[in-house]
Design an enzyme around this catalytic site. Structure first.
Site, PDB file in Angstrom:
ATOM      1  N   GLU A 103       0.857  -1.185   0.000  1.00  0.00           N
ATOM      2  CA  GLU A 103       0.000   0.000   0.000  1.00  0.00           C
ATOM      3  C   GLU A 103       0.890   1.229   0.000  1.00  0.00           C
ATOM      4  O   GLU A 103       2.092   1.139   0.273  1.00  0.00           O
ATOM      5  CB  GLU A 103      -0.928  -0.002   1.211  1.00  0.00           C
ATOM      6  CG  GLU A 103      -1.979  -1.097   1.145  1.00  0.00           C
ATOM      7  CD  GLU A 103      -3.040  -0.987   2.210  1.00  0.00           C
ATOM      8  OE1 GLU A 103      -4.214  -1.105   1.860  1.00  0.00           O
ATOM      9  OE2 GLU A 103      -2.707  -0.788   3.382  1.00  0.00           O
ATOM     10  N   HIS A 154      -8.902  10.538   3.230  1.00  0.00           N
ATOM     11  CA  HIS A 154      -8.543   9.487   2.271  1.00  0.00           C
ATOM     12  C   HIS A 154      -8.727  10.013   0.858  1.00  0.00           C
ATOM     13  O   HIS A 154      -9.752  10.610   0.545  1.00  0.00           O
ATOM     14  CB  HIS A 154      -9.403   8.246   2.491  1.00  0.00           C
ATOM     15  CG  HIS A 154      -8.781   7.024   1.888  1.00  0.00           C
ATOM     16  ND1 HIS A 154      -8.719   6.832   0.527  1.00  0.00           N
ATOM     17  CD2 HIS A 154      -8.166   5.968   2.450  1.00  0.00           C
ATOM     18  CE1 HIS A 154      -8.086   5.685   0.287  1.00  0.00           C
ATOM     19  NE2 HIS A 154      -7.737   5.146   1.433  1.00  0.00           N
ATOM     20  N   ARG A 210      -1.035   9.034   1.882  1.00  0.00           N
ATOM     21  CA  ARG A 210      -2.390   9.540   1.673  1.00  0.00           C
ATOM     22  C   ARG A 210      -2.515  11.057   1.709  1.00  0.00           C
ATOM     23  O   ARG A 210      -3.244  11.642   0.909  1.00  0.00           O
ATOM     24  CB  ARG A 210      -3.308   8.974   2.758  1.00  0.00           C
ATOM     25  CG  ARG A 210      -3.581   7.553   2.532  1.00  0.00           C
ATOM     26  CD  ARG A 210      -4.337   6.965   3.670  1.00  0.00           C
ATOM     27  NE  ARG A 210      -4.429   5.545   3.399  1.00  0.00           N
ATOM     28  CZ  ARG A 210      -4.999   4.681   4.192  1.00  0.00           C
ATOM     29  NH1 ARG A 210      -5.523   5.081   5.328  1.00  0.00           N
ATOM     30  NH2 ARG A 210      -5.049   3.419   3.869  1.00  0.00           N
ATOM     31  N   HIS A 234     -11.310  10.424   6.801  1.00  0.00           N
ATOM     32  CA  HIS A 234     -11.122   8.977   6.937  1.00  0.00           C
ATOM     33  C   HIS A 234     -10.651   8.534   8.319  1.00  0.00           C
ATOM     34  O   HIS A 234     -11.185   7.574   8.872  1.00  0.00           O
ATOM     35  CB  HIS A 234     -10.113   8.514   5.886  1.00  0.00           C
ATOM     36  CG  HIS A 234      -9.873   7.043   5.882  1.00  0.00           C
ATOM     37  ND1 HIS A 234     -10.892   6.119   5.828  1.00  0.00           N
ATOM     38  CD2 HIS A 234      -8.712   6.333   5.930  1.00  0.00           C
ATOM     39  CE1 HIS A 234     -10.369   4.901   5.839  1.00  0.00           C
ATOM     40  NE2 HIS A 234      -9.060   4.994   5.916  1.00  0.00           N
ATOM     41  N   ARG A 239      -1.098   8.825   9.170  1.00  0.00           N
ATOM     42  CA  ARG A 239      -0.962   7.386   9.397  1.00  0.00           C
ATOM     43  C   ARG A 239      -0.502   6.668   8.141  1.00  0.00           C
ATOM     44  O   ARG A 239      -1.044   6.882   7.059  1.00  0.00           O
ATOM     45  CB  ARG A 239      -2.309   6.831   9.833  1.00  0.00           C
ATOM     46  CG  ARG A 239      -2.360   5.332   9.872  1.00  0.00           C
ATOM     47  CD  ARG A 239      -3.742   4.876  10.235  1.00  0.00           C
ATOM     48  NE  ARG A 239      -4.695   5.165   9.196  1.00  0.00           N
ATOM     49  CZ  ARG A 239      -5.458   4.241   8.614  1.00  0.00           C
ATOM     50  NH1 ARG A 239      -5.366   2.984   8.965  1.00  0.00           N
ATOM     51  NH2 ARG A 239      -6.319   4.571   7.690  1.00  0.00           N
TER      52      ARG A 239
HETATM   53  C1  FAD Z   1     -13.536   2.325   5.474  1.00  0.00           C
HETATM   54  C2  FAD Z   1     -12.366   2.104   6.377  1.00  0.00           C
HETATM   55  C3  FAD Z   1     -11.314   1.313   5.964  1.00  0.00           C
HETATM   56  C4  FAD Z   1     -10.211   1.109   6.796  1.00  0.00           C
HETATM   57  N1  FAD Z   1      -9.209   0.272   6.388  1.00  0.00           N
HETATM   58  C5  FAD Z   1      -8.189   0.011   7.242  1.00  0.00           C
HETATM   59  C6  FAD Z   1      -7.179  -0.932   6.894  1.00  0.00           C
HETATM   60  O1  FAD Z   1      -7.209  -1.546   5.830  1.00  0.00           O
HETATM   61  N2  FAD Z   1      -6.177  -1.148   7.780  1.00  0.00           N
HETATM   62  C7  FAD Z   1      -6.089  -0.499   8.976  1.00  0.00           C
HETATM   63  O2  FAD Z   1      -5.145  -0.738   9.734  1.00  0.00           O
HETATM   64  N3  FAD Z   1      -7.054   0.375   9.334  1.00  0.00           N
HETATM   65  C8  FAD Z   1      -8.094   0.635   8.513  1.00  0.00           C
HETATM   66  N4  FAD Z   1      -9.058   1.514   8.883  1.00  0.00           N
HETATM   67  C9  FAD Z   1      -8.990   2.127  10.217  1.00  0.00           C
HETATM   68  C10 FAD Z   1      -9.382   1.103  11.261  1.00  0.00           C
HETATM   69  O3  FAD Z   1     -10.448   0.334  10.792  1.00  0.00           O
HETATM   70  C11 FAD Z   1      -9.793   1.778  12.558  1.00  0.00           C
HETATM   71  O4  FAD Z   1      -8.895   2.766  12.922  1.00  0.00           O
HETATM   72  C12 FAD Z   1      -9.857   0.776  13.690  1.00  0.00           C
HETATM   73  O5  FAD Z   1     -10.618  -0.326  13.301  1.00  0.00           O
HETATM   74  C13 FAD Z   1     -10.451   1.429  14.916  1.00  0.00           C
HETATM   75  O6  FAD Z   1     -10.755   0.431  15.857  1.00  0.00           O
HETATM   76  P1  FAD Z   1     -11.339   0.865  17.237  1.00  0.00           P
HETATM   77  O7  FAD Z   1     -11.542  -0.380  18.019  1.00  0.00           O
HETATM   78  O8  FAD Z   1     -10.517   1.935  17.834  1.00  0.00           O
HETATM   79  O9  FAD Z   1     -12.755   1.577  16.899  1.00  0.00           O
HETATM   80  P2  FAD Z   1     -14.065   0.991  16.214  1.00  0.00           P
HETATM   81  O10 FAD Z   1     -13.817  -0.266  15.515  1.00  0.00           O
HETATM   82  O11 FAD Z   1     -14.691   2.087  15.439  1.00  0.00           O
HETATM   83  O12 FAD Z   1     -15.004   0.668  17.474  1.00  0.00           O
HETATM   84  C14 FAD Z   1     -15.542   1.693  18.264  1.00  0.00           C
HETATM   85  C15 FAD Z   1     -16.522   1.090  19.252  1.00  0.00           C
HETATM   86  O13 FAD Z   1     -16.882   2.067  20.224  1.00  0.00           O
HETATM   87  C16 FAD Z   1     -18.272   1.999  20.471  1.00  0.00           C
HETATM   88  N5  FAD Z   1     -18.708   3.287  21.024  1.00  0.00           N
HETATM   89  C17 FAD Z   1     -18.484   4.542  20.543  1.00  0.00           C
HETATM   90  N6  FAD Z   1     -19.020   5.457  21.389  1.00  0.00           N
HETATM   91  C18 FAD Z   1     -19.583   4.766  22.410  1.00  0.00           C
HETATM   92  C19 FAD Z   1     -20.304   5.125  23.583  1.00  0.00           C
HETATM   93  N7  FAD Z   1     -20.573   6.402  23.905  1.00  0.00           N
HETATM   94  N8  FAD Z   1     -20.741   4.155  24.404  1.00  0.00           N
HETATM   95  C20 FAD Z   1     -20.514   2.846  24.105  1.00  0.00           C
HETATM   96  N9  FAD Z   1     -19.834   2.435  23.014  1.00  0.00           N
HETATM   97  C21 FAD Z   1     -19.382   3.390  22.189  1.00  0.00           C
HETATM   98  C22 FAD Z   1     -18.856   1.633  19.118  1.00  0.00           C
HETATM   99  O14 FAD Z   1     -20.164   1.145  19.258  1.00  0.00           O
HETATM  100  C23 FAD Z   1     -17.827   0.604  18.653  1.00  0.00           C
HETATM  101  O15 FAD Z   1     -18.131  -0.651  19.199  1.00  0.00           O
HETATM  102  C24 FAD Z   1     -10.165   1.731   8.067  1.00  0.00           C
HETATM  103  C25 FAD Z   1     -11.227   2.530   8.484  1.00  0.00           C
HETATM  104  C26 FAD Z   1     -12.316   2.724   7.653  1.00  0.00           C
HETATM  105  C27 FAD Z   1     -13.448   3.587   8.133  1.00  0.00           C
END
Ligand code: FAD
Length: 483
Positions: A113, A226, A273, A334, A369
């Site tokens: 990538e 993005h 990016r 993004h 990132r």
């Molecule tokens: C389209 C897309 C493609 C991506 N592709 C990649 C990739 O290929 N490789 C990579 O490394 N990263 C990628 N990313 C980034 C990566 O997916 C995220 O940064 C990462 O998954 C974040 O994980 P997280 O657990 O921090 O948050 P999330 O997976 O967003 O989880 C957040 C959680 O918090 C909960 N929550 C929020 N507020 C509250 C509240 N007040 N009370 C209770 N629960 C709450 C939600 O319900 C959810 O369960 C991508 C992101 C997107 C949007």
């Protein structure tokens, strides 16, 4: 749900679930998520996870170097080294748990990538996040010490002796639980923009709640736009055309269907990016058009369908056969590099409060990132937070003091506040900051925030999210004005 838990994990994406799985079996943990388990940014991840799993053709030094170059050398070098050196262990662990990453002749099939100098990204087709979530959900459900409750939002968090009281809003109304430790894993802030690739939960709740408690919030204006979101889709959530498509040879075209990246960067389509997004905006100003395309039609049709089945199907659904036509694209919000500032063990500066995943600021990403480093960050620093909590032997029994009863009744919040916030931020800071607009909106956003915090509106998820968006937007606009 009980009245007390050793640990509360707010968020059930990769960050929250992997943290829960690394807690000792004698620690009881409550994991809450605002909506359904799978509705989160983690489920949307397409490209993959970056990790040095082959030290013959790749090295930690090269992964560190790529991360620092992408981050503009504003990264925390110690955090980057921790990420890169410990990451492969966590990736191997999730493979052992059952994550089915693509293989060729039995060997992991690593892709390239933008910004990576080696093929080091493991993936499951173009839906890596979904596969990781499937694996983690299955694992968590077999752990008796972990209770997961969906459709339950953290609304207020109050420090008390020995821990916190958390006020949660679920299907049966409000419930206050006492917890010894809290891990915020609430994800990103995408919904503060008009167009984003983020899921509906990304409203920055954890960041706002941590800020209210006095945690340090760092670099919220370090936002990744993005370059290649599908430009013709309806609605606020923009479908992402993964970086891996450029990794497999796709080229960017302007409104005249001509390549233009050579005008802006010698790395062409594989520049990081921020460089590609900025180049598109500058080219858009040069041509006076917002029409841009990503073209992979020169690759063999079966290769495209097999390598990018989800992107192929989604675009086809929108009327574009990517094996035959260029894909209309434009940058959009993004990812958030900044967030709740934490140390190498994911501790915030507030006692017993941790933050992991996208809501946290470990400093690994610097200003921008490197692709596929964020799932890795959620794994590595999620595990580290759990390791640190394990050492402290949390006990729910030690949580004492009277819970604060928050006023949750009141007038309904006036409509249109979220739209106003989004409009302001979109104008003040989209790819290239607009200082005049930021100055113009800085007092207006403060007013909206103060209204939401001070007026006694009815507390529901709509209000909670508007409050978070206002808090986050006011921090970002403040940073843009003061930079
Ligand atoms: C389209 C897309 C493609 C991506 N592709 C990649 C990739 O290929 N490789 C990579 O490394 N990263 C990628 N990313 C980034 C990566 O997916 C995220 O940064 C990462 O998954 C974040 O994980 P997280 O657990 O921090 O948050 P999330 O997976 O967003 O989880 C957040 C959680 O918090 C909960 N929550 C929020 N507020 C509250 C509240 N007040 N009370 C209770 N629960 C709450 C939600 O319900 C959810 O369960 C991508 C992101 C997107 C949007």
């Amino acid at each position: 749900m009980r009245d007390k838990y050793d640990v509360l994990i707010v968020g059930a994406g990769v960050g929250g679930l992997y943290t829960a799985l690394n807690l000792d079996a004698n620690i009881n943990a409550l994991v809450v998520c605002k909506r359904q388990l799978k509705l989160c940014n983690s489920s949307l991840a397409q490209g993959g996870v970056a990790a040095v799993l082959d030290t013959v053709n790749d090295s930690y030094e090269l992964h560190v170097k790529d991360t620092l170059i992408a981050g503009g050398y504003l990264n925390n070098v110690e955090a980057v080294e921790t990420l890169v050196e410990e990451g492969p262990g966590d990736v191997r662990k999730i493979i052992e748990m059952g994550a089915n990453f693509d293989r060729v002749n039995g060997e992991l099939n690593k892709t390239l990538e933008g910004g990576h100098c080696r093929r080091r990204i493991v993936h499951h087709k173009d839906s890596t996040g979904e596969e990781m979530m499937r694996t983690l959900i299955a694992a968590v459900k077999s752990h008796k010490n972990i209770e997961i409750v969906e459709d339950t939002a953290l609304c207020f968090l109050d420090e008390t002796s020995g821990g916190y009281y958390a006020t949660l809003l679920g299907a049966d109304g409000f419930k206050t639980v006492g917890v010894s430790f809290v891990v915020l894993a609430t994800g990103g802030i995408g919904r503060v923009y008009q167009y984003t690739t983020n899921s509906a939960i990304a409203t920055g709740d954890g960041i706002a709640i941590a800020a209210d408690l006095g945690a340090s919030i760092k670099n919220l204006h370090f936002i990744q736009f993005h370059p290649t979101a599908f430009a013709a889709a309806k609605g606020r959530e923009r479908f992402l055309i993964s970086e891996a498509v450029r990794g497999e040879g796709a080229v960017l075209l302007n409104n005249e269907h001509k390549r233009f990246m050579d005008r802006y960067d010698e790395r062409l389509e594989l520049a990081p990016r921020d460089v590609v997004s900025r180049s598109i905006i500058l080219e858009s100003r040069r041509t006076g058009s917002e029409s841009f395309y990503l073209d992979i039609t020169h690759r063999e049709s079966n290769f495209i369908k097999d390598r990018f089945p989800m992107i192929y199907e989604r675009c086809l659904h929108e009327g574009v056969d990517i094996t035959k036509s260029p894909i209309p694209i434009f940058p959009c919000h993004h990812y958030l590099m900044g967030g709740i500032d934490v140390d190498l063990n994911s501790r915030t500066r507030i006692n017993r409060l941790y933050a992991v995943g996208e809501c946290s600021h470990t400093g690994v990403h610097g200003k921008n990132r490197l692709a596929s480093n964020s799932l890795l960050e959620a794994l590595v620093f999620g595990r580290r937070s759990a390791d640190d909590i394990n050492k402290s032997s949390p006990t729910a029994g030690s949580v004492t003091g009277k819970p604060i009863i928050h006023q949750t009744d009141g007038a309904p919040m006036p409509s249109g506040m979220r739209t106003t916030i989004r409009r302001m931020l979109q104008k003040a800071y989209f790819v290239i900051p607009d200082i005049d607009s930021a100055l113009k909106y800085s007092s207006e956003i403060e007013d909206i925030k103060n209204r939401l915090y001070r007026n006694k509106f009815k507390v529901n998820t709509d209000y909670l999210e508007a409050r978070s968006l206002a808090r986050v937007a006011s921090i970002i606009i403040g940073e843009v004005v003061n930079q």
